[in-house]
Write an enzyme that holds these catalytic residues in place. Structure first.
Site, mmCIF file in Angstrom:
data_model
loop_
_atom_site.group_PDB
_atom_site.id
_atom_site.type_symbol
_atom_site.label_atom_id
_atom_site.label_comp_id
_atom_site.label_asym_id
_atom_site.label_seq_id
_atom_site.Cartn_x
_atom_site.Cartn_y
_atom_site.Cartn_z
ATOM 1 N N HIS A 21 0.837 -1.206 0.000
ATOM 2 C CA HIS A 21 0.000 0.000 0.000
ATOM 3 C C HIS A 21 0.869 1.252 0.000
ATOM 4 O O HIS A 21 0.676 2.174 -0.813
ATOM 5 C CB HIS A 21 -0.899 -0.056 1.242
ATOM 6 C CG HIS A 21 -1.796 1.120 1.417
ATOM 7 N ND1 HIS A 21 -3.166 1.052 1.239
ATOM 8 C CD2 HIS A 21 -1.539 2.418 1.779
ATOM 9 C CE1 HIS A 21 -3.699 2.241 1.467
ATOM 10 N NE2 HIS A 21 -2.736 3.081 1.808
ATOM 11 N N GLU A 22 1.852 1.291 0.910
ATOM 12 C CA GLU A 22 2.706 2.472 1.020
ATOM 13 C C GLU A 22 3.645 2.612 -0.176
ATOM 14 O O GLU A 22 3.885 3.719 -0.665
ATOM 15 C CB GLU A 22 3.508 2.424 2.320
ATOM 16 C CG GLU A 22 2.660 2.509 3.579
ATOM 17 C CD GLU A 22 1.815 3.769 3.626
ATOM 18 O OE1 GLU A 22 2.253 4.806 3.097
ATOM 19 O OE2 GLU A 22 0.707 3.719 4.197
ATOM 20 N N HIS A 25 1.872 4.264 -3.021
ATOM 21 C CA HIS A 25 1.860 5.727 -2.886
ATOM 22 C C HIS A 25 3.172 6.308 -3.412
ATOM 23 O O HIS A 25 3.185 7.278 -4.178
ATOM 24 C CB HIS A 25 1.711 6.127 -1.412
ATOM 25 C CG HIS A 25 0.349 5.947 -0.850
ATOM 26 N ND1 HIS A 25 -0.793 6.397 -1.475
ATOM 27 C CD2 HIS A 25 -0.066 5.383 0.326
ATOM 28 C CE1 HIS A 25 -1.851 6.114 -0.724
ATOM 29 N NE2 HIS A 25 -1.437 5.501 0.375
#
Length: 204
Positions: A21-22, A25
Site C-alpha cells: 500500500h505504502e 503511494h
C-alpha cells in the site's frame, strides 16, 4: 479466537499488504515527479522499512487473538512532497494508489477462489481467503475521509480544504477514526461483505 498459526499468518499478510500500500503511494508520487520516498528508501517491499510498532504489529495481533472478524492496521506513511508534483491531479491519484493496490491484491486472490476454490487445498484456500479479506478491509478503512487516511487526502484535493481545517482534524484524528468505526461499523461491514462476495463469488 484464532489459533496462533492463523493469527501470525493474518499479521504477516497485513504487514505485507500495508507495505505494498505504502510503496504504491511512493511509486505514483515518483511517477509525478516527487523523489522523496525514493531518497528515503521507502520504495521497497521489505516490511521492516514500513512497519509501525502499533499499527503493524500490536493492533493486528490483539484483534486476531481476540477473534475479531476483520483484522486491520497501518504502516508508516510514505513521505510525499506535493510541491514536487508535475500534474495538478497528482495528489488525489497518489492518495488513491494505496487502496487500489489492496483492491488489486484482493481481486487476484478472490478470482482464484472464485474459479479454482473447489480444487484448492484447504490451507491454500484459507491463505487466499485471508488475503482477500484483509486487503478489502485495508482498502475500505483507508478510504474513510478522516486524516491521515487516504480518503481524506482525496477530499482535501477535490474540495480544496483549507490547511487549518486539516490541521484541526489531524490533531484529533484517532478520536474521529475511532468514532467513525464504532458509529458506522454496520455500514463498513456491509461494504466489506459485499466486496468479498463479489470478488470470490462464495463468501459473504
Amino acid at each position: 479466537m484464532q489459533d496462533p498459526i492463523s493469527s501470525l499468518l493474518s499479521v504477516a499478510i497485513l504487514i505485507f499488504s500495508a507495505a505494498l500500500h505504502e510503496v504504491s503511494h511512493g511509486l505514483v508520487a515518483l511517477y509525478y515527479g516527487d523523489h522523496t520516498a525514493e531518497r528515503m528508501g521507502r520504495l521497497s517491499l521489505n516490511p521492516l522499512r514500513h512497519m509501525d510498532p502499533i499499527g503493524s504489529v500490536v493492533l493486528p495481533i490483539v484483534l486476531s487473538l481476540a477473534g475479531s472478524p476483520f483484522i486491520f492496521g497501518w504502516a508508516k506513511p510514505v513521505p510525499v512532497n506535493p510541491h514536487n508534483f508535475t500534474h495538478k491531479y497528482a495528489s488525489a491519484v497518489v492518495a488513491l494508489a494505496g487502496p487500489l493496490s489492496n483492491i488489486v491484491l484482493a481481486g487476484i486472490a478472490g478470482t482464484i477462489i472464485r474459479f479454482y476454490g473447489n480444487t484448492l487445498q484447504t490451507g491454500f484456500l484459507t491463505f487466499l481467503t485471508m488475503v482477500t479479506v484483509i486487503n478489502c478491509v485495508l482498502a475500505v478503512f483507508n478510504m474513510i475521509p478522516i486524516p491521515p487516511l487516504d480518503g481524506y487526502h482525496i477530499l482535501e484535493y477535490l474540495f480544496r480544504i483549507p490547511t487549518r481545517v486539516s490541521v484541526f482534524f489531524m490533531q484529533y484524528s484517532f478520536v474521529f477514526i475511532l468514532l467513525a468505526v464504532v458509529l458506522f461499523q454496520r455500514f463498513f461491514d456491509g461494504i466489506l461483505f459485499t466486496m468479498i462476495k463479489l470478488l470470490t463469488g462464495a463468501l459473504g
